[in-house]
Enzyme design. Structure first.
Site, PDB file in Angstrom:
ATOM      1  N   ASP A  63       0.851  -1.186   0.000  1.00 53.79           N
ATOM      2  CA  ASP A  63       0.000   0.000   0.000  1.00 53.79           C
ATOM      3  C   ASP A  63       0.889   1.240   0.000  1.00 53.79           C
ATOM      4  O   ASP A  63       1.646   1.477   0.949  1.00 53.79           O
ATOM      5  CB  ASP A  63      -0.907  -0.016   1.233  1.00 53.79           C
ATOM      6  CG  ASP A  63      -1.887   1.141   1.244  1.00 53.79           C
ATOM      7  OD1 ASP A  63      -2.657   1.269   0.281  1.00 53.79           O
ATOM      8  OD2 ASP A  63      -1.868   1.928   2.206  1.00 53.79           O
ATOM      9  N   THR A  96      -2.825   6.548  -4.504  1.00 51.08           N
ATOM     10  CA  THR A  96      -1.622   7.230  -4.018  1.00 51.08           C
ATOM     11  C   THR A  96      -0.379   6.804  -4.790  1.00 51.08           C
ATOM     12  O   THR A  96       0.450   7.646  -5.157  1.00 51.08           O
ATOM     13  CB  THR A  96      -1.416   6.955  -2.520  1.00 51.08           C
ATOM     14  OG1 THR A  96      -1.435   5.540  -2.289  1.00 51.08           O
ATOM     15  CG2 THR A  96      -2.514   7.593  -1.696  1.00 51.08           C
ATOM     16  N   THR A  97      -0.239   5.506  -5.048  1.00 47.95           N
ATOM     17  CA  THR A  97       0.948   5.031  -5.764  1.00 47.95           C
ATOM     18  C   THR A  97       0.974   5.574  -7.188  1.00 47.95           C
ATOM     19  O   THR A  97       2.019   6.030  -7.676  1.00 47.95           O
ATOM     20  CB  THR A  97       0.979   3.493  -5.788  1.00 47.95           C
ATOM     21  OG1 THR A  97       0.919   3.000  -4.446  1.00 47.95           O
ATOM     22  CG2 THR A  97       2.254   2.986  -6.440  1.00 47.95           C
ATOM     23  N   ASP A 392      -9.525   0.766   1.188  1.00 42.10           N
ATOM     24  CA  ASP A 392      -9.460   1.146  -0.227  1.00 42.10           C
ATOM     25  C   ASP A 392     -10.775   0.835  -0.933  1.00 42.10           C
ATOM     26  O   ASP A 392     -11.306   1.658  -1.689  1.00 42.10           O
ATOM     27  CB  ASP A 392      -8.315   0.399  -0.928  1.00 42.10           C
ATOM     28  CG  ASP A 392      -6.947   0.947  -0.552  1.00 42.10           C
ATOM     29  OD1 ASP A 392      -6.893   1.969   0.153  1.00 42.10           O
ATOM     30  OD2 ASP A 392      -5.936   0.344  -0.953  1.00 42.10           O
TER      31      ASP A 392
END
Length: 542
Positions: A63, A96-97, A392
């Site tokens: 994550d 986010t990634t 998520d």
């Protein structure tokens, strides 16, 4: 020595200064280093990271925001990247990634532009134009969905969990996410809003992932304080109190002088009568279960047990609010204010032992506006990873329900944006054209990273995807399991529109902020100089 060579000291001793291209290059490289740390975690075939903190606690996850939060970065530009991921996680819970990967690529491309003597102002203008065009194009690529489209919502949740440790149980987890969001969604005007605070998450070790369950009610950590109270109540009528079931004490110091035994008996009897009256008031209202935010006197516990009422004390205010929404009960201040209309209801209240702890389950609520998910897993690490995965899933389903729009995943949307931006760059003139082209190539970082992390040749994948998109297949993306370019809508790989919009906005804004910096002044820390930034803490007289 002439006056012209005398240095003028304007900064404190020990201050370090870095300016010009050196400052820009160092900031960009620091931010890119952080982006490269999480790049390998992107996608269903992404790798995990093992994080060890100062106390020796271990976290294993892929994550992105969890990894970045645990990084104790020192460089100010690197901290900006971490803040971008935190902000995006708070707003969207996912993406986010991807945002950090695109940000890293935008900064990498900006180095080439700076080396070509393109002024940062021109780069920023081009990036801003490209970002606006990308958002406009993204809206045109969106696919309608909504709260009644349970199949698409489950696919969106499944896509968000594809890279998580819950892969084997993702269908079950996706179903829990959709059902829980649908339960707490509230229609306002013509649109739905979802407050995820109305979904209680309770984590307990033991059992397997598939034992994770959704409850139409609330779980309270605790059990009845009196051994004679019932441990199970059917068709419960529930009273919620925000004050204590105790004899009220004075706010100032007071003394009562008792001169004979009869006065003592009268005093004790008075307290008993007060507590008895409180319990009678609850009984007259029809309550069979009482949840109190504060304490319950031992004598009151005895009277409640005599009446066959289940009671819990010191319930957290947040849990009391959730109980109110789940059972449709009104929170009252004291028993005297309680009326029949204030009571809530549930088909069952029961005390269960979960592993070594006793918990009270208020379940079977009719049309609850708050629900609970009990997470089970073999170890603490597994439970924590399920929690992150469900977070998520809940967030992406929430966004899809609120915005009623989704886009295809698997890098297909990023590639279509890259193709459209390349066409847009051809229409533009001046140096901004080069910046827009660089922005377009940066969008291809997503399908390239998906291919690399899955073990496929990134260049071949990009060529095949470009060919498919030129032929009009706007949803053509990478199937990371086969290495083939396929229609992501048909493969049920879907994402909320808002996640992609915020990825583009966050990456563009952060890149612009970092590129704009051309001077870094680091003050001395304590008795030692601050981190070495290069340059001098003085400026020669002109």
């Amino acid at each position: 020595m002439g006056m012209g060579s005398t240095p003028i000291i304007i900064l404190k001793e020990g201050t370090r200064r870095e300016r010009g291209k050196d400052a820009q290059y160092n900031n960009i490289n620091a931010a890119r280093t952080v982006a490269d740390m999480v790049k390998s975690t992107l996608g269903p075939r992404g790798m995990d990271k093992m994080m060890l903190d100062a106390l020796g606690d271990v976290t294993i996850t892929n994550d992105g925001v969890t990894i970045l939060k645990d990084l104790e970065v020192q460089h100010p530009a690197a901290k900006m990247v971490v803040e971008v991921s935190k902000t995006l996680d708070e707003e969207c819970g996912d993406g986010t990634t991807s945002a950090v990967v695109i940000l890293g690529e935008l900064l990498k491309r900006s180095l080439d532009l700076l080396d070509a003597d393109i002024h940062p102002t021109n780069i920023l203008k081009g990036y801003r134009l490209a970002g606006d065009k990308a958002l406009e194009t993204l809206r045109s690529l969106s696919i309608p969905t909504g709260i009644d489209d349970a199949v698409s919502l489950r696919n969106i949740a499944t896509t968000a969990m594809m890279s998580k440790a819950v892969t084997g149980s993702r269908e079950h987890m996706a179903d829990l996410a959709v059902r829980s969001v649908s339960a707490v969604a509230e229609k306002r005007n013509s649109h739905y809003t979802v407050d995820l605070d109305n979904i209680q998450i309770v984590k307990r070790e033991g059992g397997s992932m598939d034992d994770t369950e959704l409850l139409q009610g609330i779980i309270i950590d605790g059990h009845p304080p009196h051994p004679s109270m019932p441990r199970k109540v059917k068709n419960a009528r529930i009273a919620l109190l925000s004050s204590a079931l105790e004899v009220r004490k004075t706010e100032v110091s007071a003394e009562i002088q008792i001169t004979e035994p009869s006065q003592l008996q009268a005093f004790v009897r008075g307290e008993e009568n007060t507590l008895r009256e409180m319990v009678d008031q609850l009984k007259r209202a029809g309550a069979t279960a009482v949840f109190c935010q504060k304490g319950i006197d031992e004598l009151a516990q005895h009277f409640l047990a005599q009446e066959g009422m289940l009671a819990l004390q010191r319930v957290k205010a947040s849990d009391l609010e959730k109980l109110s929404k789940a059972t449709n009960a009104d929170i009252v201040t004291k028993p005297a204010d309680l009326e029949k209309g204030d009571l809530g209801s549930s088909s069952s209240i029961e005390v269960r032992k979960v592993e070594s702890e006793e918990m009270t389950f208020v379940i079977g609520c009719k049309n609850p506006r708050a629900v609970s998910i009990l997470i089970r897993g073999g170890t603490k690490h597994v439970v924590d990873e399920i929690d992150r995965s469900l977070d998520d899933a809940l967030n992406v389903v929430r966004l899809a329900v609120e915005d009623e729009a989704m886009v295809s995943g698997g890098g297909s949307t990023a590639m279509e944006l890259a193709m459209r931006l390349n066409d847009y760059a051809d229409e533009m003139g001046g140096r901004e054209q080069m910046a827009i082209s660089a922005y377009a190539r940066s969008m291809e970082a997503i399908p390239a990273a998906l291919a690399e992390n899955a073990g496929w040749d990134a260049l071949n994948v990009l060529i095949e995807m470009r060919k498919a998109h030129k032929a009009g297949s706007v949803h053509a993306g990478l199937n990371v399991f086969t290495g083939k370019v396929e229609d992501m809508v048909k493969n049920n790989v879907l994402e909320p529109l808002r996640v992609n919009s915020r990825i583009i906005s966050a990456a563009t804004e952060a890149a612009s902020l970092i590129i704009r910096i051309d001077d870094v002044i680091a003050a001395r820390s304590g008795s030692a100089a601050g981190p070495s930034m290069g340059g001098e803490g003085e400026m020669p007289e002109e």
